[in-house]
Design an enzyme around this catalytic site. Structure first.
Site, mmCIF file in Angstrom:
data_model
loop_
_atom_site.group_PDB
_atom_site.id
_atom_site.type_symbol
_atom_site.label_atom_id
_atom_site.label_comp_id
_atom_site.label_asym_id
_atom_site.label_seq_id
_atom_site.Cartn_x
_atom_site.Cartn_y
_atom_site.Cartn_z
ATOM 1 N N HIS A 151 23.523 3.680 44.828
ATOM 2 C CA HIS A 151 24.065 3.505 43.481
ATOM 3 C C HIS A 151 23.213 2.576 42.615
ATOM 4 C CE1 HIS A 151 27.002 4.004 40.438
ATOM 5 N NE2 HIS A 151 28.072 4.055 41.197
ATOM 6 N N ASP A 190 23.504 25.805 41.979
ATOM 7 C CA ASP A 190 23.353 27.033 42.759
ATOM 8 C C ASP A 190 22.021 26.989 43.499
ATOM 9 O OD1 ASP A 190 23.088 29.568 43.774
ATOM 10 O OD2 ASP A 190 23.357 30.608 41.862
#
Length: 454
Positions: free
Chosen positions: A171, A390
């Protein structure tokens, strides 16, 4: 209870994946937004796919490895390590990212034991199964551990009829926008061999240009700013909000709210207000108890001039609406939604710069213990293009997360899998509070259990 069959997640292989071609060594200085995350957990998010009929597991693994190597050339900080250096006068430390292509971790795993299927991961009628936590590596690691641990760790887990692609993303390197920016770029390369979207912008934002990096943190020992968070007992469920339900909530919130400015309450603000009210009711808080609703807000488009949408780093701030439990539940949805709207509307260029100046005057590293047990925290975003990732074998059927930053009152927003403005809500609550929430009439009249949309 969640369906948790007897199972073992067995690691078949683990290797290091490095940028290709190699990126020249550089030092990435960190903005204050990044440094504030040193004690937080890695981001743990992943996508669930049905098994592609035209590809073998071996072919999938090889495509993911080669495309990960290619995308790391563009997102080179993820292949580096955290570097900490003591100031010459021993008055603090400087933390940066040493981008020397040390590599990301890639693990291929398989579930053994009772068959674990796509349907059981989606768990449409109960809590998120506990075995989902095993789909993410680096569990419990905090970002400062990136001095020795990889800043990105990927695990591909084979199921009986699908695969789960989980990522642990330091993070300090970036926020949720950066995470999904990386994930989408990886998918683009896996699908077509070249990066189609705009490349990431790695130059960090520094307050007003009035000082130059690096920023010195006033700490001399890790225990001064690092907290090892002990995960509490909680239940986690994913609920679905159809586009029609959200439209109804938004119309109700705007009708019930009164505003001299004429500003419109958004869909997100309306849903946030609903959750704040329903979770507060489920907890049974005393009427005089103060409760806060925190919302993770983006800074990128609010700064003047705005940051690039491709800014790769952290650029978030938690805005807060406050009320007593009594007034929150005695008034209507529109009143709560207006409080949330006002808190978010106050997040402007001026407030961002003021907060940055305050942080620089007195640096703070965020810790989970700073969160109070009477409040709620809204993270994630329905704007993240989760289902646009995708890899060449079709859309994901669900998004799930690991144990990172999970506590009572944490809510994560996702876009709904069917699109069209729908949302999925990942909610974490203590067991008794979750039981009360799923019996709450205002809540159940607006949501359904996620996982039912095909």
């Amino acid at each position: 209870m969640a369906f948790d069959p007897p199972f073992i997640v067995r690691r078949l292989s683990t290797c290091s994946v490095k940028p290709s071609p190699p990126h020249s060594r550089t030092r990435c200085h960190l903005a204050h937004w990044d440094l504030a995350m040193l004690s937080s957990h890695y981001i743990q998010k992943g996508l669930l796919f049905s098994t592609p009929r035209h590809l073998t597991a071996v072919a999938i693994i090889e495509r993911l490895k080669s495309s990960l190597s290619a995308v790391l050339f563009h997102f080179f900080p993820l292949a580096g390590r955290i570097a900490a250096e003591e100031a010459l006068d021993a008055s603090g430390i400087y933390v940066s990212i040493d981008c020397d292509g040390q590599g990301a971790e890639f693990t291929h795993a398989v579930v053994e034991g009772a068959p674990t299927t796509v349907a059981s991961v989606r768990s449409p009628s109960s809590n998120v199964p506990l075995f989902v936590r095993s789909f993410f590596p680096l569990d419990g690691a905090v970002n400062y551990d990136g001095r020795s641990l990889p800043l990105l760790a990927v695990q591909v887990t084979e199921l009986a009829d699908g695969i789960f692609l989980g990522c642990c993303f330091n993070h300090v390197v970036g926020d949720g926008v950066s995470y999904w920016q990386f994930f989408k770029a990886w998918a683009e390369i896996a699908r077509g061999g070249a990066l189609q979207s705009n490349p990431p912008v790695h130059r960090r934002w520094f307050f007003d240009g009035s000082f130059e990096p690096p920023i010195k943190l006033p700490f001399t020992r890790p225990e001064e700013f690092i907290e090892r968070f002990r995960m509490p007992v909680y239940r986690e469920r994913v609920f679905h909000l159809a586009a029609g339900s959200i439209a109804g909530l938004k119309a109700r919130a705007n009708k019930e709210s009164s505003s001299s400015s004429g500003a419109t309450i958004s869909s997100f603000q309306s849903v946030t207000a609903l959750l704040w009210r329903c979770i507060t009711r489920a907890r049974g808080l005393p009427a005089k108890q103060t409760t806060n609703c925190r919302v993770a807000c983006q800074n990128r488009e609010r700064l003047r001039p705005p940051l690039s949408p491709e800014y790769f780093g952290n650029s978030i701030h938690a805005q807060m609406a406050t009320a007593t439990a009594g007034e929150l539940l005695a008034r209507d949805l529109g009143w709560a939604a207006r409080l949330v709207h006002q808190a978010i509307a106050a997040h402007t260029d001026g407030s961002i710069r003021k907060a940055a100046a305050g942080w620089l005057a007195k640096p703070v590293v965020y810790k989970v213990s700073m969160f109070d047990r009477f409040s709620v925290m809204m993270g994630g975003s329905p704007r993240f293009d989760v289902y646009g990732c995708d890899f060449g074998w079709g859309r994901a059927v669900a998004a799930r997360s690991g144990t990172a930053h999970k506590f009572d009152g944490k809510v994560t927003f996702y876009a709904g899998p069917e699109g069209g403005g729908s949302m999925d809500l990942e909610i974490c609550l203590e067991p008794a509070f979750m039981e009360a929430l799923v019996e709450d009439e205002e809540f159940t009249s607006n949501v359904s259990v996620a996982g039912m949309v095909d």
